[in-house]
Design an enzyme around this catalytic site. Structure first.
Site, PDB file in Angstrom:
ATOM      1  N   HIS A  73     -13.220   5.635   6.962  1.00 57.05           N
ATOM      2  CA  HIS A  73     -14.258   4.489   7.823  1.00 57.05           C
ATOM      3  C   HIS A  73     -15.272   5.081   8.754  1.00 57.05           C
ATOM      4  CE1 HIS A  73     -12.343   1.332   5.209  1.00 57.05           C
ATOM      5  NE2 HIS A  73     -11.423   1.661   5.666  1.00 57.05           N
ATOM      6  N   ASP A 109      -8.177   4.779  -1.809  1.00 55.70           N
ATOM      7  CA  ASP A 109      -7.804   4.036  -0.908  1.00 55.70           C
ATOM      8  C   ASP A 109      -8.150   2.636  -1.495  1.00 55.70           C
ATOM      9  OD1 ASP A 109      -6.815   3.892   2.151  1.00 55.70           O
ATOM     10  OD2 ASP A 109      -8.018   2.265   1.679  1.00 55.70           O
ATOM     11  N   HIS A 157      -9.409   0.343   0.473  1.00 59.60           N
ATOM     12  CA  HIS A 157     -10.805  -0.165   1.069  1.00 59.60           C
ATOM     13  C   HIS A 157     -11.783   0.954   0.561  1.00 59.60           C
ATOM     14  CE1 HIS A 157      -7.446  -1.399   3.526  1.00 59.60           C
ATOM     15  NE2 HIS A 157      -7.945  -2.647   3.708  1.00 59.60           N
ATOM     16  N   ASP A 181      -2.669   2.132  -0.094  1.00 56.92           N
ATOM     17  CA  ASP A 181      -2.766   0.655  -0.106  1.00 56.92           C
ATOM     18  C   ASP A 181      -2.951  -0.240  -1.307  1.00 56.92           C
ATOM     19  OD1 ASP A 181      -5.216   1.717   0.559  1.00 56.92           O
ATOM     20  OD2 ASP A 181      -5.482   0.864   2.404  1.00 56.92           O
TER      21      ASP A 181
HETATM   22 ZN   LIG Z   1      -7.200   1.484   3.409  1.00 53.79          ZN
END
Ligand SMILES: [Zn+2]
Ligand SMILES: [Zn+2]
Length: 439
Positions: A112, A151, A153, A240
């Site tokens: 991120h 991932d 996200h 995740d």
């Molecule tokens: Zn994540």
């Protein structure tokens, strides 16, 4: 004695002294269970599975990728230097042919973190994959890189860093941003005018299971990689998407992750998220490691694993197929899309609003890139945070043409340091990183 079919390197760095707070999902136990499991399974007795020691990245490794406000030391703890250094060490081992592939099981994570860094977002301060890649470009002349972010996200930081770079193919598979942090990553976000179609976003509906993930990897990601022909493939290996993960809403499994890894064949994998510390991480990590090493992973399953309970619905299957077709179409039309985006313009400007959820900072960027058919284009970012820090960041890309080098230099030279906390120049062709302003 068991033997790996592909020589595979590992680094474990659980970062005992780094946590956002003791009960935060991003904490050191994330890797301890995996390490224990790896010991128990006798992973380190396997011939051809090699454990490496972490090292530190240098300040220059950070400056090559990021503009840290006000400077590198303000944004990095020792754990960040080691986490990023571990990814770098694995990258070096692959380039030096000490191993065929490697996996950095490290934290803090990084995907991120964007090019400009005012603070932490989504538990990330600096982008460990990007720093590793830019080091390999600098030291080994690696040019074409594919990053596949698995991932749950959206890898919005990595996307931002490579938005304008035609030599980097960034593909992110993630839970649909309408249902999960950071809320971005839709197919229409496909890269800047110099690199349209080199960013590919594949948002998947909540409760996608192995069937959906593997459909995308086999039918969308793999053919695109085969066509792009990268020098290296990097996997941002977030875990995740697992059905037991407390932060997300997907139905992926350890077996699924192992199969995905086998099809993807990453040269380098770097751990990102994954917060089901006991129920998933040890098994997912083990599956990934065995798949990377070309070994049998069929016996690996989570305690109480029942595929029927997590099977995806017909509706999810159809949605996944549709999104796959959309992304393939964007990839096939990338040259036309690039032409259309450029349409006789000399520069493209955009405004970016960035929220640092971990540190509670708002940033506004005015970004300007030179439209260029010869390179990634000189880039200028005027960035202000709500903490009162205003900086000017100028980036001259690694393979910049003469004109873009000249324009980048000019932007830097002409900037009035009295208007900014700091003015930065990231001059990649000369590996030179300058600042003016603050003493
Ligand atoms: Zn994540
Ligand atoms: Zn240029």
């Amino acid at each position: 004695m068991l033997k790996a079919r592909r020589k595979t390197g590992l680094i474990f760095f659980p970062a005992f002294d780094w946590a956002i707070d003791p009960t935060h999902p991003e904490r050191e136990e994330r890797l301890l269970y995996t390490q224990d499991q790896a010991m128990e399974e006798g992973l380190f007795d396997i011939e051809g599975l090699i454990e490496f020691k972490s090292q530190l990245v240098l300040e220059k490794d950070v400056q090559r990728t990021h503009f840290c406000v006000p400077d590198v030391s303000a944004m990095m703890t020792e754990s960040h230097f080691i986490s990023a250094g571990s990814a770098k060490r694995i990258g070096i081992a692959v380039m030096e042919k000490e191993i065929e592939s490697g996996f950095a099981l490290v934290r803090p994570p990084g995907h991120h973190a964007k090019r400009v860094v005012h603070g932490a977002r989504g538990f990330c301060n600096v982008n460990i994959e990007a720093m590793m890649i830019e080091y390999l470009r600098f030291a080994y002349g690696v040019r074409k890189v594919a990053i596949v972010d698995t991932d749950c996200h959206h890898g919005d930081g990595t996307q931002d860093i490579y938005w304008h770079d035609p030599d980097t193919l960034f593909i992110s598979l993630h839970q649909d941003g309408r249902t999960l942090y950071p809320g971005t990553g839709f197919p229409e976000d496909m890269g800047g005018p110099n690199a349209a179609g080199r960013t590919l976003n594949i948002p998947l509906p909540p409760r996608t299971s192995a069937e959906g993930f593997l459909h995308i990897i086999k039918n969308v990601v793999r053919p695109i990689l085969d066509e792009f022909q990268p020098d290296i493939v990097v996997n941002s290996a977030g875990q995740d998407n697992h059905y037991t993960d407390p932060l997300t809403d997907m139905n992926f499994s350890a077996q699924g992750y192992a199969q995905l890894t086998e099809i993807l064949r990453p040269d380098i994998a770097v751990l990102e998220g994954g917060y089901s510390i006991e129920g998933a991480l040890p098994y997912v990590n083990l599956g990934i490691i065995l798949a990377m090493a070309g070994m049998d992973y069929s016996k690996i399953s989570e305690p109480g694993f029942d595929p029927d309970k997590i099977r995806q619905t017909e509706q999810v299957t159809r949605q996944v197929e549709r999104i796959g077709e959309t992304v393939l179409k964007i990839w096939k039309q990338r040259d036309e899309l690039t032409e259309k985006r450029r349409a006789g313009k000399a520069f493209e400007e955009r405004t970016n609003q960035i929220y640092y959820d971990t540190d509670g900072i708002y940033e506004t960027q005015q970004e300007k890139v030179r439209i260029c058919s010869d390179c990634a284009g000189a880039l200028r970012i005027d960035s202000s945070s709500d903490r009162g820090a205003r900086i000017l960041a100028v980036h001259i890309p690694l393979h910049a043409c003469e004109k873009c080098r000249e324009i980048g230099r000019q932007w830097y030279d002409e900037a009035d340091p009295r208007s900014y906390l700091r003015v930065f120049l990231q001059n990649r062709p000369d590996d030179e990183y300058l600042t003016k302003g603050l003493p």
